[in-house]
Design a protein around this motif. Structure first.
Motif, PDB file in Angstrom:
ATOM      1  N   ASP A 167       9.369  -4.734 -10.563  1.00 42.64           N
ATOM      2  CA  ASP A 167       8.272  -4.925 -11.524  1.00 42.64           C
ATOM      3  C   ASP A 167       7.222  -3.831 -11.374  1.00 42.64           C
ATOM      4  O   ASP A 167       6.681  -3.327 -12.367  1.00 42.64           O
ATOM      5  N   TRP A 168       6.936  -3.468 -10.121  1.00 39.87           N
ATOM      6  CA  TRP A 168       5.957  -2.397  -9.860  1.00 39.87           C
ATOM      7  C   TRP A 168       6.462  -1.078 -10.463  1.00 39.87           C
ATOM      8  O   TRP A 168       5.709  -0.349 -11.120  1.00 39.87           O
ATOM      9  N   VAL A 169       7.745  -0.781 -10.239  1.00 44.50           N
ATOM     10  CA  VAL A 169       8.325   0.453 -10.780  1.00 44.50           C
ATOM     11  C   VAL A 169       8.245   0.454 -12.302  1.00 44.50           C
ATOM     12  O   VAL A 169       7.805   1.435 -12.925  1.00 44.50           O
ATOM     13  N   LYS A 170       8.650  -0.642 -12.909  1.00 49.33           N
ATOM     14  CA  LYS A 170       8.664  -0.731 -14.368  1.00 49.33           C
ATOM     15  C   LYS A 170       7.260  -0.564 -14.948  1.00 49.33           C
ATOM     16  O   LYS A 170       7.067   0.159 -15.939  1.00 49.33           O
ATOM     17  N   HIS A 171       6.295  -1.193 -14.311  1.00 47.98           N
ATOM     18  CA  HIS A 171       4.911  -1.102 -14.792  1.00 47.98           C
ATOM     19  C   HIS A 171       4.394   0.330 -14.715  1.00 47.98           C
ATOM     20  O   HIS A 171       3.768   0.841 -15.656  1.00 47.98           O
ATOM     21  N   ASN A 172       4.680   0.998 -13.594  1.00 47.76           N
ATOM     22  CA  ASN A 172       4.134   2.343 -13.394  1.00 47.76           C
ATOM     23  C   ASN A 172       4.886   3.412 -14.171  1.00 47.76           C
ATOM     24  O   ASN A 172       4.352   4.505 -14.369  1.00 47.76           O
ATOM     25  N   GLN A 222       0.139   5.841 -15.611  1.00 49.30           N
ATOM     26  CA  GLN A 222      -0.112   7.210 -15.143  1.00 49.30           C
ATOM     27  C   GLN A 222       0.576   7.517 -13.817  1.00 49.30           C
ATOM     28  O   GLN A 222       0.487   8.618 -13.310  1.00 49.30           O
ATOM     29  N   GLN A 223       1.223   6.517 -13.207  1.00 49.12           N
ATOM     30  CA  GLN A 223       1.859   6.706 -11.898  1.00 49.12           C
ATOM     31  C   GLN A 223       3.343   7.007 -12.059  1.00 49.12           C
ATOM     32  O   GLN A 223       4.173   6.500 -11.297  1.00 49.12           O
ATOM     33  N   VAL A 224       3.679   7.834 -13.049  1.00 47.93           N
ATOM     34  CA  VAL A 224       5.091   8.075 -13.349  1.00 47.93           C
ATOM     35  C   VAL A 224       5.815   8.706 -12.162  1.00 47.93           C
ATOM     36  O   VAL A 224       6.917   8.289 -11.795  1.00 47.93           O
ATOM     37  N   TYR A 225       5.182   9.709 -11.547  1.00 49.62           N
ATOM     38  CA  TYR A 225       5.865  10.375 -10.431  1.00 49.62           C
ATOM     39  C   TYR A 225       6.160   9.385  -9.305  1.00 49.62           C
ATOM     40  O   TYR A 225       7.277   9.345  -8.765  1.00 49.62           O
ATOM     41  N   GLY A 226       5.165   8.580  -8.924  1.00 51.46           N
ATOM     42  CA  GLY A 226       5.368   7.608  -7.854  1.00 51.46           C
ATOM     43  C   GLY A 226       6.467   6.622  -8.198  1.00 51.46           C
ATOM     44  O   GLY A 226       7.305   6.266  -7.350  1.00 51.46           O
ATOM     45  N   ASN A 250       0.798  -1.229   0.000  1.00 50.93           N
ATOM     46  CA  ASN A 250       0.000   0.000   0.000  1.00 50.93           C
ATOM     47  C   ASN A 250       0.831   1.281   0.000  1.00 50.93           C
ATOM     48  O   ASN A 250       0.389   2.300  -0.526  1.00 50.93           O
ATOM     49  N   ILE A 251       2.012   1.236   0.584  1.00 53.13           N
ATOM     50  CA  ILE A 251       2.816   2.457   0.657  1.00 53.13           C
ATOM     51  C   ILE A 251       3.217   2.911  -0.744  1.00 53.13           C
ATOM     52  O   ILE A 251       3.324   4.117  -1.013  1.00 53.13           O
ATOM     53  N   LEU A 252       3.412   1.973  -1.652  1.00 53.08           N
ATOM     54  CA  LEU A 252       3.773   2.326  -3.021  1.00 53.08           C
ATOM     55  C   LEU A 252       2.649   3.092  -3.721  1.00 53.08           C
ATOM     56  O   LEU A 252       2.893   4.019  -4.495  1.00 53.08           O
ATOM     57  N   VAL A 253       1.422   2.694  -3.429  1.00 54.03           N
ATOM     58  CA  VAL A 253       0.269   3.310  -4.082  1.00 54.03           C
ATOM     59  C   VAL A 253       0.089   4.743  -3.620  1.00 54.03           C
ATOM     60  O   VAL A 253      -0.206   5.652  -4.404  1.00 54.03           O
ATOM     61  N   TYR A 254       0.286   4.962  -2.333  1.00 53.37           N
ATOM     62  CA  TYR A 254      -0.084   6.253  -1.746  1.00 53.37           C
ATOM     63  C   TYR A 254       1.063   7.265  -1.657  1.00 53.37           C
ATOM     64  O   TYR A 254       0.816   8.439  -1.404  1.00 53.37           O
TER      65      TYR A 254
END
Length: 1085
Positions: A129-134, A138-142, A92-96
């Protein structure tokens, strides 16, 4: 605790009422380890409907809890956060993290940093994988925010720890390049674009800092990145939206982008700008970089600097970085040729104005002179400063390219001096004169060795510097003092000029302007060092010291203390009348520095540095009056509170709270072939900028070292060790077992060897047994410690030796515990030197009480094992024939005394076979000891003959034969190449001087040097006489046993025994003669 109740408690933590806050904090502490507590805190942090203050409290509690408990700090510590809670938090911390406001994002970023450092890649393999996907969503900044944290984990990692970086770069850099390309093409980009580009730059920086990833060695890939960086470098920063406030402007997003771009290009140039520093596999890449990009970057940098020439704005850091690049380019011929056409404009219209006093300086001088002083003496400020970078550029230019530039630059300075002298007071260019003086001071080393300037320095000082001591402008008075200090060591043809400068600097100590007083103190140090006739200073010494302490009450600056140390060192015992007052003032200044820093969480580093300086100055004073022991009794009450406080965990915690500096990765500074000042700065900057990791500051180690130094002086030079000083020993031992283990080898050994004899002697005089406690802390906690290296253990057996030798008959209860831990460590020891020390503990114990010791060794079941090892070590020799063990005279003597003590034991304790082996080993050792003593006496006599020849060397030996840099125009074609040649020559010479030992011995002979000046009771015991007397006692008590022993000896050992007996009688005569001569000298005096 459910979510609503947790929110209520967090709200209560903000209450203005202390009782409610305390109750809320206790509730949070009570429930913090319950399942789901961490998850609920995260839910509150990301809840947009919740009060912002409550969310902030939750984020701080969340961050602190994760920092403390995410990973166990000890191997056997239990996990305090369940795996399910960890999984929930990670997901969850990655999302927020990108969705929360910046205030909360900073806290979550710290949490992510802790989690990434602990869990990636083993426990968090899906993160990349999460970083690469985003990055593709639309989650480029995160994704960029998280990738920055991930890449920073490996920024300073060594090669074997950087393996994950290759996959990170391979998976993400193509996407980063695509995003970067799109962002650069946006017309009129908003500020959010700057934030995204800044993150990309920081990710790139962390990934390439120590090593270029192999993917970037592809010319096409690298060229694509460089085109984008050069685009950003050349593009003007948008005017719209720039803050008017200078402090806000330099932190504005687009200026941050410019800074990081310059940073990256500088780093690439540092790594690949010099072919001589390249490994074979990097050479082609370096050639490509130099050919295609180094010159383009130089041109862009010059264009940027031209902005300030035209009245535009660049941040200080950008100017500083650009000048660093230009300074590094001077020594490289191809780059210097590109620089030359624009050099005059750069030097005279950009660099020199940066050296001049400016509006910001005047504002700070008038409004906050203390801050002006702090910035002027702060190394971090220097690393950021355009002025310092300008000074470095000028220095490098005249050092590497003096032929074309030194005379030209000096002529420019002379013209400024001339125009200043000719102008009336209201039209004098005070600020230009300030810059000219700064330039002259900066070039002092070059001018002091280069004709014709070297001969004109005194005239220059008299005409252009001395008049400014009485200038109506404060900053010129300060600069005059500083320049005079830079040239204090020149050979003044007219000593009146030296005297005038000295008195002008002393007068500056009473100047109404604080910065003038501080610069005068700094200059005074040079004049004190250079002063050949101390009568110039002696009459004004009391007034000088008064001014010093007035100034120390005003400002915390270690340079003040350096000057005081110089005065104390110069005048030595003449400082005795002032020693007590000096120590009182320095102690007060120390407490003031520490209390100020303790009360102020944002305390500046100079205060902490000044605190260390105060302690160092106290040590210097104590050393200067070391031959006046009565002064130590007077000074002790002043220093005891400092020693007592700083030897406790409370005192150290005060320093730890102030100084949270993480360890610098010095490994890279030492081992990186491309390391230079910029690299050191970058490492420091990363830490200094990270306020969450603490400020760049001194560590508690420095204060503790200085306190131990003072303790050593107070015990060594004081006529007696007082009960109050003895009370420090348990504190030191508690510190040793608690947090100061690193200090054991360097300090506890030497101090213990001073303390224990006094302690044993005191106990003996009082008729009491030696207390166990002060001696227990050392050895039980250290000798068995498997985590301590052999070299760290060495002081422990030395201290046990001191106990046995000084406390004979007083520590029977400690013989068995000491022998037990000695044997245990001996079985694990690898270094020969430590094995020798541990065997010597056995020897000392035998000398202490042979019968008692042997019975303990039998009780422990190790007697045969120990003596077998001992005799084996005695017989080991190197290929050259010299002994491999027990190399020092002291080692041989201790072994002699221990083995000889066994000879007195009855037959039921030492068998006839063992007796013969001990007897023969003792004879061998005595002969080796005799030869070594004779050889040492011969060497000492030869050294005395050498000393008689001192002063007869020729002039050629006194002068530097090559005359390098003495005259103008002797530049190397390439300065760096010349430096490299010199370094290679020095390295070759050093290699020739190294001893060629044909043995694989990992112990340096330095370990075995007889350099210990500590006194011991065995100093008065002659081993030859002790041996002969022991044999005589055996003959008297059991003549048949001795007869049987002598019959087993072959002719060789019979001859040795006769020789030892004769030498013993010779030693008796010599010792008696020495006693008579000493007694006669006593009567005569």
């Amino acid at each position: 605790m459910d979510l609503p109740n947790l929110a209520v408690i967090l709200q209560a933590a903000l209450s203005p009422h202390p009782d409610q806050r305390k109750a809320a904090e206790e509730s949070l502490n009570q429930f913090q380890y319950t399942p789901q507590h961490l998850v609920r805190l995260l839910q509150i942090i990301v809840d947009g409907n919740c009060d912002m203050a409550v969310r902030q409290v939750a984020s701080i509690h969340f961050k602190n809890f994760i920092a403390k408990n995410w990973s166990p700090h000890e191997p056997d510590e239990q996990h305090k956060i369940s795996q399910s809670d960890k999984e929930t938090v990670r997901d969850n911390i990655l999302v927020y993290v990108a969705q929360v406001p910046p205030l909360l994002r900073a806290q979550l970023g710290e949490c992510l940093k802790t989690i990434v450092h602990a869990d990636y890649p083993e426990q968090w393999p899906r993160l990349l994988d999460w970083v690469k996907h985003n990055l593709q969503d639309q989650q480029v900044y995160g994704a960029l925010f998280v990738l920055r944290i991930l890449s920073r984990k490996y920024e300073f990692k060594s090669d074997d720890e950087r393996t994950p970086v290759h996959r990170i770069v391979e998976e993400t850099f193509p996407h980063l390049l695509s995003i970067f390309n799109r962002l650069v093409q946006i017309a009129n980009p908003p500020l959010e674009v700057a934030e995204l580009i800044k993150l990309i730059c920081k990710i790139f920086w962390s990934s390439i800092y120590l090593e270029i990833p192999k993917q970037l060695f592809d010319p096409n890939v690298f060229n694509s990145w460089m085109i984008l960086f050069l685009n950003v470098l050349e593009r003007p920063v948008p005017l719209e939206g720039q803050p008017a406030d200078p402090e806000l402007r330099k932190s504005w997003g687009w200026w941050k982008v410019k800074k990081w771009t310059v940073h990256i290009l500088n780093r690439l140039y540092t790594r690949f700008g010099d072919l001589k520093l390249q490994n074979p596999e990097n050479r082609a890449f370096a050639q490509m970089f130099q050919k295609n990009f180094a010159g383009k970057i130089l041109e862009c940098h010059l264009n940027l600097l031209n902005v300030i020439r035209m009245g535009g704005y660049l941040t200080d850091r950008v100017i500083n970085l650009i000048l660093q690049y230009l300074s590094n380019s001077i020594s490289k011929m191809s780059m210097y040729q590109l620089l030359q056409p624009r050099l005059d404009v750069l030097l005279f219209e950009i660099v020199f104005p940066l050296m001049c006093f400016n509006d910001n300086d005047q504002k700070l001088w008038d409004e906050d002179p203390h801050e002006y002083v702090r910035k002027g003496y702060d190394i971090i400020e220097d690393l950021y400063s355009p002025r310092t970078a300008a000074m470095d550029f000028v220095s490098e230019l005249v050092r590497k390219r003096a032929k074309e530039n030194l005379h030209k630059f000096i002529q420019f300075i002379v013209e400024i001096f001339k125009r200043y002298d000719e102008a009336s007071a209201q039209y004098k260019a005070y600020r230009q004169k300030d810059g000219a003086l700064l330039a002259i001071g900066t070039l002092c080393d070059k001018l002091k060795q280069t004709e014709p300037y070297k001969s004109e320095l005194e005239h220059m000082l008299v005409r252009h510097v001395f008049p400014e001591f009485s200038s109506p402008v404060g900053h010129l008075r300060a600069k005059a003092a500083w320049v005079a200090g830079q040239y204090a060591h020149i050979n003044f043809l007219d000593q009146n000029n030296f005297r005038k400068a000295l008195h002008s600097v002393v007068a500056g100590l009473r100047d109404p302007e604080l910065p003038v007083r501080v610069d005068s103190v700094f200059a005074l140090r040079s004049f004190v060092e250079a002063c050949k006739d101390l009568n110039e200073i002696r009459p004004i010494l009391p007034q000088l010291l008064d001014e010093f302490f007035k100034l120390m009450n005003e400002v915390e600056n270690e340079d003040l203390v350096f000057t005081l140390e110089t005065i104390v060192d110069k005048f030595g015992e003449e400082m005795a009348p002032y020693a007590f007052g000096l120590c009182q003032n320095l102690a007060a200044a120390f407490w003031r520095c520490m209390n100020t820093a303790e009360a102020d969480d944002e305390a500046d580093d100079p205060g902490a540095l000044a605190a260390v300086g105060c302690l160092r100055a106290i040590s210097t004073i104590l050393e200067s009056v070391s031959r006046l022991p009565h002064l130590f009794v007077q000074i002790e009450p002043t220093l005891l509170p400092i020693m007592r406080r700083m030897l406790t965990s409370d005192g150290q915690q005060m320093l730890i709270d102030l100084n949270q500096l993480k360890g610098l990765p010095i490994y890279y500074v030492v081992h990186d072939s491309s390391c230079n000042a910029e690299m050191v700065f970058n490492i420091i900057q990363e830490i200094a900028n990270d306020k969450k990791d603490g400020q760049f500051s001194i560590s508690e180690r420095e204060v503790f070292e200085e306190v131990l130094e003072i303790v050593s002086y107070m015990t060594f030079f004081s006529p007696t060790i007082s009960l109050e000083m003895w009370s420090l020993w348990p504190l030191m031992m508690e510190a040793l077992t608690d947090w100061a283990i690193d200090f054991f080898p360097r300090y506890f050994g030497s101090f213990g060897q001073l303390y224990i004899p006094e302690y044993c002697s005191f106990s003996h005089m009082q008729g009491t047994r030696v207390s166990a406690k002060p001696l227990e802390y050392d050895f039980n906690g250290i000798m068995p410690d498997r985590n301590m290296e052999d070299s760290d253990i060495e002081p422990a057996p030395k201290l046990i030796e001191v106990v046995f030798q000084n406390c004979r008959g007083q520590v029977d209860q400690w013989v068995e515990p000491y022998l037990r831990i000695t044997v245990e460590r001996l079985r694990r020891a690898e270094k020969p030197y430590l094995k020798c020390l541990l065997i010597q503990v056995i020897a000392d114990a035998l000398y202490y009480n042979a019968s008692f010791t042997l019975s303990i060794l039998h009780k422990l079941g190790v007697a045969s094992e120990i003596f077998a090892l001992w005799f084996q070590m005695l017989q080991q020799v190197k290929k050259s024939g010299v002994r491999a063990n027990f190399k020092r005279e002291h080692d041989k003597k201790v072994c002699c005394l221990g083995l000889t003590s066994l000879l007195a034991l009855p037959a039921d304790q030492l068998s006839g076979e063992a007796l013969g082996r001990v007897f023969r080993a003792s004879l061998d050792l005595l002969v080796a000891y005799k030869d070594q003593v004779a050889e040492a006496a011969k060497e000492e006599e030869a050294e005395d003959d050498d000393d008689d020849m001192d002063g007869f060397q020729t002039d050629d030996e006194d002068e530097d034969g090559d005359g390098s840099d003495k005259e103008m125009g002797l530049d190397a074609e390439d300065g760096d190449e010349a430096d490299s040649i010199r370094l290679r020559k020095l390295a070759a010479q050093a290699k020739d001087l190294r001893p060629h030992d044909d043995d694989d011995d990992d112990d340096s002979d330095n370990d075995y040097s007889d350099d210990e000046e500590l006194q011991s009771p065995i100093d008065e015991v002659d081993p030859f006489i002790f041996f002969v007397d022991t044999v005589k006692a055996m003959q008297a008590s059991d003549p048949l046993r001795l007869q049987n022993l002598t019959q087993t000896l072959d002719f060789h050992y019979q001859a040795l025994a006769n020789g030892v007996a004769q030498h013993a009688e010779q030693r008796r005569v010599e010792i008696e003669k020495e006693k008579m001569e000493k007694a006669a000298d006593g009567v005569a005096s």
